[in-house]
Structure formats: structure tokens, C-alpha cells
Scaffold this motif. Structure first.
Motif, PDB file in Angstrom:
ATOM      1  N   ARG A   1     -50.677  27.539   6.646  1.00 60.54           N
ATOM      2  CA  ARG A   1     -51.585  26.446   6.979  1.00 60.54           C
ATOM      3  C   ARG A   1     -52.403  26.845   8.210  1.00 60.54           C
ATOM      4  NH1 ARG A   1     -47.545  21.167   6.474  1.00 60.54           N
ATOM      5  NH2 ARG A   1     -46.870  21.616   4.323  1.00 60.54           N
ATOM      6  N   GLY A   2     -53.673  26.745   8.094  1.00 56.39           N
ATOM      7  CA  GLY A   2     -54.545  27.183   9.172  1.00 56.39           C
ATOM      8  C   GLY A   2     -55.081  28.582   8.969  1.00 56.39           C
TER       9      GLY A   2
ATOM     10  N   ARG B   1     -39.816  23.835  -2.992  1.00 54.74           N
ATOM     11  CA  ARG B   1     -41.039  23.950  -3.779  1.00 54.74           C
ATOM     12  C   ARG B   1     -42.290  23.993  -2.892  1.00 54.74           C
ATOM     13  NH1 ARG B   1     -37.502  20.769  -6.753  1.00 54.74           N
ATOM     14  NH2 ARG B   1     -37.024  21.683  -8.790  1.00 54.74           N
ATOM     15  N   ALA B   2     -42.174  24.721  -1.805  1.00 54.36           N
ATOM     16  CA  ALA B   2     -43.299  24.838  -0.873  1.00 54.36           C
ATOM     17  C   ALA B   2     -44.409  25.696  -1.487  1.00 54.36           C
ATOM     18  CB  ALA B   2     -42.830  25.462   0.435  1.00 54.36           C
ATOM     19  N   VAL B   3     -45.647  25.288  -1.258  1.00 54.29           N
ATOM     20  CA  VAL B   3     -46.798  26.064  -1.727  1.00 54.29           C
ATOM     21  C   VAL B   3     -47.525  26.729  -0.565  1.00 54.29           C
ATOM     22  CG1 VAL B   3     -47.108  24.662  -3.794  1.00 54.29           C
ATOM     23  CG2 VAL B   3     -48.296  24.017  -1.679  1.00 54.29           C
ATOM     24  N   ASP B   4     -47.128  26.388   0.661  1.00 51.44           N
ATOM     25  CA  ASP B   4     -47.659  27.062   1.846  1.00 51.44           C
ATOM     26  C   ASP B   4     -46.624  26.952   2.951  1.00 51.44           C
ATOM     27  OD1 ASP B   4     -47.808  24.432   2.652  1.00 51.44           O
ATOM     28  OD2 ASP B   4     -49.980  24.334   2.715  1.00 51.44           O
ATOM     29  N   VAL B   5     -46.906  27.579   4.079  1.00 46.95           N
ATOM     30  CA  VAL B   5     -45.970  27.608   5.197  1.00 46.95           C
ATOM     31  C   VAL B   5     -46.615  26.951   6.397  1.00 46.95           C
ATOM     32  CG1 VAL B   5     -44.502  29.066   6.642  1.00 46.95           C
ATOM     33  CG2 VAL B   5     -45.040  29.777   4.301  1.00 46.95           C
ATOM     34  N   ALA B   6     -45.966  25.928   6.935  1.00 48.46           N
ATOM     35  CA  ALA B   6     -46.493  25.223   8.106  1.00 48.46           C
ATOM     36  C   ALA B   6     -46.245  26.047   9.372  1.00 48.46           C
ATOM     37  CB  ALA B   6     -45.835  23.855   8.223  1.00 48.46           C
ATOM     38  N   PRO B   7     -47.032  25.804  10.419  1.00 49.27           N
ATOM     39  CA  PRO B   7     -46.814  26.518  11.678  1.00 49.27           C
ATOM     40  C   PRO B   7     -45.378  26.337  12.173  1.00 49.27           C
ATOM     41  CG  PRO B   7     -48.909  25.363  11.737  1.00 49.27           C
ATOM     42  CD  PRO B   7     -48.215  24.919  10.478  1.00 49.27           C
TER      43      PRO B   7
END
Length: 331
Positions: free
Chosen positions: A260-261, A238-244
Motif C-alpha cells: 500500500r502506497g 486472503r490479503a491482496v496487498d501489504v499494509a505499512p
């Protein structure tokens, strides 16, 4: 209600066409009635889980007409050939390593490197396999958790319109699911008892064959607890964004998914982006699940972010599998 038809050359041709087109057919075997789908078609196999209300992607048994057909899908060792010579065609399933480039859908193996395979003895099943000319994935033709069906009426009462056709050939002779024999390791073991006993198999192999009937974290057989596919990197749902550093397992449009970023998730490099179904089709997503999870678990990503997948229909099974993957992945 589903279409129940008597077996004839015409209805066998109709059933074969339904299977080649991605539909579901209930077929008689000597054990119980099976819910058949084209084992090469991941979308069709996903329909089995939805029709049965099966809570997770458990391994399915693949049916083939003879040993030669089996050898195209699995690696037959010496023990397997001895067992096949004595008990195939018949109510015995063998678990063996998948052959290199085996065309069978990963859903049949539940992501494992093995495949459960059987050569059935029932004439109708044999005729259908030869007419449709594809291997058939076929668990019992009933709702998950209910009593296995041994007559066409049992199938109709349990599955209703979820099956496209029921080939009616009277009650099953054995009435009990096939014996499942694991020959993928060094020690042969029966994972599910049936009409063929471990003692009979042991006499053929010239060694003791035991039973292993408990629940396991790494099952290879229908009827055992589903093993999680444990990637070497963390997986979060259920991710709403993608981390580095993360890869993205997408579902549907990625238009509103960001990095993110800053930046758009759609701009991720190829090694970090897979979409289960750009159109939001749950059957297509199920078909692609295991392959795409492996492709993201590639050493270049530090984790896997998974977009939200609806918890309905076959989505229940997809999310079940993802939860097990998340629980088993390295944190």
C-alpha cells in the motif's frame, strides 16, 4: 486399494524405505493401527492430515523405540521417568516439554511447546522403528471422525489408496487408543483415558492423578479442541496487498502482491517476508506454517498479512489453523 503385506524382514525394509522417502505406512500397534509418517519430515506429516481428512492440525503422538530415543525429543522429568519405568513400552502416551532443538516437525506439536510421545509395545512397531531409525508420527489409521481401526481391513476400507502400505499383523490386542498423561505442568492429569488408568498411574507417582476430559482452548492431546496459535500481532487472511508495517506470509508467487502506497511485496525486508511455498505446494506450506508464523511474529512487524491459500486438500487444515490464529491474535 493399498498394498496389504504380511510382516517379514523384507516388507519391514520396504516400509522403512517408504517412510524415509516421505510416504505413509499403516502399522499395527497394541492399541489400534496407526498411520505412520517420518516425524522429522514436515511434508510427510502434512500428508497424514490430508489422508485422514483431518480438519485441523491437532497434536500427533510421536512413537519411539525406547526412553533413550524419547530423551532426544522431550524433557523427561522425575515423574516421567517413574511412569516410563512402569508403563513403557505400553499403551501410554506422555505429554512433555519439547527438548531444545528437537528435530520433530512442529506439525506434530500443532505449534505447542509440548510433544506427545509413546514407546509402543507391539513387536512389529518396535521392529519398524528400529529399521527405519526415525521417530514416527502416527495417529489412528482411519478417516477423521470414523471408528478407529483394529485390523488391516479396517485401514484399507477407511483410507484406500491414501496409504502407501499396510503392514498386516492381525487384530490389535488392546483395541483402544493409548492413555494420554500430561506431565508438562505441576499437576499430572489424564487427558484421554485408555487401558492404563489414572489410578494405576497415581500409585506409581504416589499422588492422586485426575482426569481432564473436556474440550479446551489450549489442548495438548489428540482428541481435544485445537488451540489457536495466537500471535502477539493481528493476522489477516486472503490479503491482496501489504499494509505499512505488516509482514507477509506468502504462498506461491508474490509477483502481483504490492505494498500500500507503492512498491512490490517481494522487496520487503527479511524480517517481514516468509513464503510457505514458492511453488504453491500445499504439503510444503503445511510443513512451514508454524515456524514461519513465529518468525513473522518477531516484534518488528505490526501485523501479518496472509496470501490466499486454496481451501482444498491439506489447504483446509492450513486455513483452519490460520482462522484460529486470526481469531486469537491481538486486535
Amino acid at each position: 486399494m493399498p498394498r496389504i503385506v504380511a510382516v517379514s524382514p523384507s516388507t519391514l525394509n520396504d516400509a522403512a524405505q517408504i517412510l524415509r522417502d516421505g510416504g505413509l505406512v499403516a502399522m499395527p500397534t497394541e492399541t489400534v493401527y496407526g498411520l505412520a509418517a517420518n516425524a522429522l519430515d514436515g511434508v510427510a506429516v502434512a500428508k497424514i492430515f490430508a489422508a485422514k481428512g483431518r480438519p485441523g492440525f491437532n497434536p500427533l503422538i510421536v512413537h519411539v523405540p525406547d526412553v533413550a530415543a524419547a530423551e532426544k525429543l522431550v524433557v523427561m522429568n522425575d515423574a516421567a521417568r517413574l511412569v516410563a519405568e512402569s508403563f513403557w513400552p505400553g499403551p501410554l502416551t506422555m505429554i512433555l516439554p519439547r527438548a531444545n532443538n528437537s528435530p520433530v516437525s512442529d506439525l506434530c506439536s500443532a505449534g505447542l511447546p509440548t510433544l506427545a510421545i509413546r514407546v509402543p509395545a507391539h513387536k512389529v512397531t518396535q521392529d519398524l522403528l528400529r529399521v527405519c531409525a526415525v521417530p514416527l508420527a502416527a495417529p489412528s489409521a482411519n478417516k477423521s471422525g470414523s471408528i478407529s481401526p483394529t485390523t488391516p481391513k479396517h485401514v484399507a476400507d477407511s483410507l484406500g489408496d491414501a496409504v502407501d502400505m499396510i503392514l498386516a499383523a492381525g487384530p490389535c490386542d488392546v483395541g483402544l487408543e493409548s492413555t494420554v498423561l500430561d506431565l508438562s505442568g505441576d499437576v499430572p492429569v489424564v487427558l484421554r483415558p485408555g487401558a492404563i488408568t489414572a489410578e494405576q498411574i497415581g500409585r506409581v507417582l504416589g499422588r492422586d492423578v485426575g482426569y481432564d476430559l473436556g474440550d479446551h482452548d489450549a489442548p495438548k492431546s489428540p482428541g481435544q479442541l485445537l488451540r489457536h496459535y495466537a500471535p502477539a500481532i493481528p493476522l489477516r487472511m486472503r490479503a491482496v496487498d501489504v499494509a505499512p508495517g505488516e509482514g507477509l506470509l506468502a504462498f506461491g508467487s508474490t509477483r502481483f502482491m504490492g505494498l500500500r502506497g507503492g512498491g512490490a511485496a517481494s522487496a520487503l525486508p527479511d524480517h517481514a517476508l516468509r513464503n510457505l511455498s514458492e511453488n504453491g505446494d500445499l504439503y510444503e506450506a503445511a510443513s512451514n506454517l508454524f515456524r514461519m508464523m513465529r518468525e513473522l511474529d518477531n516484534g518488528q512487524n505490526s501485523g501479518i498479512a496472509v496470501m490466499d491459500i486454496p481451501d482444498t486438500g491439506v489447504g483446509l487444515a492450513i486455513n483452519d489453523r490460520l482462522r484460529r490464529a486470526a481469531a486469537g491474535s491481538v486486535k
